[in-house]
Every structure is written in C-alpha cells, then in structure tokens.
Write a protein that holds these residues in place. Sequence first.
Motif, mmCIF file in Angstrom:
data_model
loop_
_atom_site.group_PDB
_atom_site.id
_atom_site.type_symbol
_atom_site.label_atom_id
_atom_site.label_comp_id
_atom_site.label_asym_id
_atom_site.label_seq_id
_atom_site.Cartn_x
_atom_site.Cartn_y
_atom_site.Cartn_z
ATOM 1 N N MET A 24 0.842 -1.162 0.000
ATOM 2 C CA MET A 24 0.000 0.000 0.000
ATOM 3 C C MET A 24 0.893 1.234 0.000
ATOM 4 O O MET A 24 1.927 1.259 0.658
ATOM 5 C CB MET A 24 -0.884 -0.038 1.258
ATOM 6 N N LYS A 25 0.483 2.232 -0.754
ATOM 7 C CA LYS A 25 1.197 3.500 -0.796
ATOM 8 C C LYS A 25 0.268 4.568 -0.241
ATOM 9 O O LYS A 25 -0.896 4.653 -0.631
ATOM 10 C CB LYS A 25 1.595 3.852 -2.226
ATOM 11 N N ILE A 26 0.803 5.392 0.666
ATOM 12 C CA ILE A 26 0.006 6.427 1.313
ATOM 13 C C ILE A 26 0.698 7.768 1.095
ATOM 14 O O ILE A 26 1.901 7.889 1.305
ATOM 15 C CB ILE A 26 -0.122 6.155 2.819
ATOM 16 N N GLY A 27 -0.077 8.752 0.701
ATOM 17 C CA GLY A 27 0.446 10.097 0.526
ATOM 18 C C GLY A 27 -0.477 11.105 1.178
ATOM 19 O O GLY A 27 -1.666 10.868 1.337
ATOM 20 N N VAL A 28 0.086 12.228 1.586
ATOM 21 C CA VAL A 28 -0.697 13.311 2.169
ATOM 22 C C VAL A 28 -0.548 14.508 1.240
ATOM 23 O O VAL A 28 0.564 14.935 0.935
ATOM 24 C CB VAL A 28 -0.207 13.663 3.584
ATOM 25 N N ILE A 29 -1.672 15.029 0.794
ATOM 26 C CA ILE A 29 -1.690 16.122 -0.161
ATOM 27 C C ILE A 29 -2.453 17.303 0.444
ATOM 28 O O ILE A 29 -3.557 17.139 0.970
ATOM 29 C CB ILE A 29 -2.403 15.697 -1.473
ATOM 30 N N ASP A 89 1.939 -5.660 -6.737
ATOM 31 C CA ASP A 89 2.084 -6.985 -6.116
ATOM 32 C C ASP A 89 0.846 -7.341 -5.305
ATOM 33 O O ASP A 89 0.365 -8.477 -5.348
ATOM 34 C CB ASP A 89 3.317 -7.036 -5.211
ATOM 35 N N PHE A 90 0.331 -6.378 -4.552
ATOM 36 C CA PHE A 90 -0.861 -6.632 -3.743
ATOM 37 C C PHE A 90 -2.062 -6.896 -4.648
ATOM 38 O O PHE A 90 -2.832 -7.834 -4.422
ATOM 39 C CB PHE A 90 -1.145 -5.455 -2.804
ATOM 40 N N LYS A 91 -2.222 -6.085 -5.682
ATOM 41 C CA LYS A 91 -3.363 -6.230 -6.587
ATOM 42 C C LYS A 91 -3.342 -7.577 -7.308
ATOM 43 O O LYS A 91 -4.395 -8.134 -7.589
ATOM 44 C CB LYS A 91 -3.397 -5.094 -7.609
#
Length: 103
Positions: A1-6, A23-25
Amino acid sequence: MKIGVIDAPESPGWELQVTFTDDFKSAGLEDQGRIFQDYVQELVTNINALPEGDRNRDGMAIVYQLCSEMLPYIREGQVALEETMIVEIGQSQAVSITDFLHG
C-alpha cells in the motif's frame, strides 16, 4: 500500500491518498486478506511501542483506523484496488501522518 498526504486548498484539511501496489493487486483474494491483516497487526505493534503523544504514533493511529475499517472489505474483495482512495483529514492530523510517512 502507498500512502500520501496532499494539501487540498479547496477543502479545510488535507487529503490522505491510498493506492495499492501491483504486487498486492495481483495476489489472490485470500492472500490479500492475510497480507492486509498482517499490516494492520504490524501497525498495532508499532503503535504500542511508542509513547503517548509521539507524532509517529498519532500518524500510525490514523492509518490503523483507516486500515482496520477497510480490512473486512479487502477480505471480501469489495475494494476497487485499482482506484486511488481519498480520505479528508484535518491539518493537525496531516502533520502527524506526514511525520510517520517520512520518518
């Protein structure tokens, strides 16, 4: 999972953007559930290892809250993994989660 704050200038807070890795998908549904459960448990372990008031702990708690609510839907295959999920968070929460993500 990739998490970003915008920073979202059109809203009062910030956006937490969540995407899933290729990979997760590509993993099977059962494996996705197990991987995501392991991640949630890792968050719990790391949260408990930090003192109250630590901004990394606060950031992890925000991610934990989101992930624990998503877990049943991940297990059932009801999350569109190819989509970016956007969650609005307050500015004070954004500071904690930014510290956690960049720490």
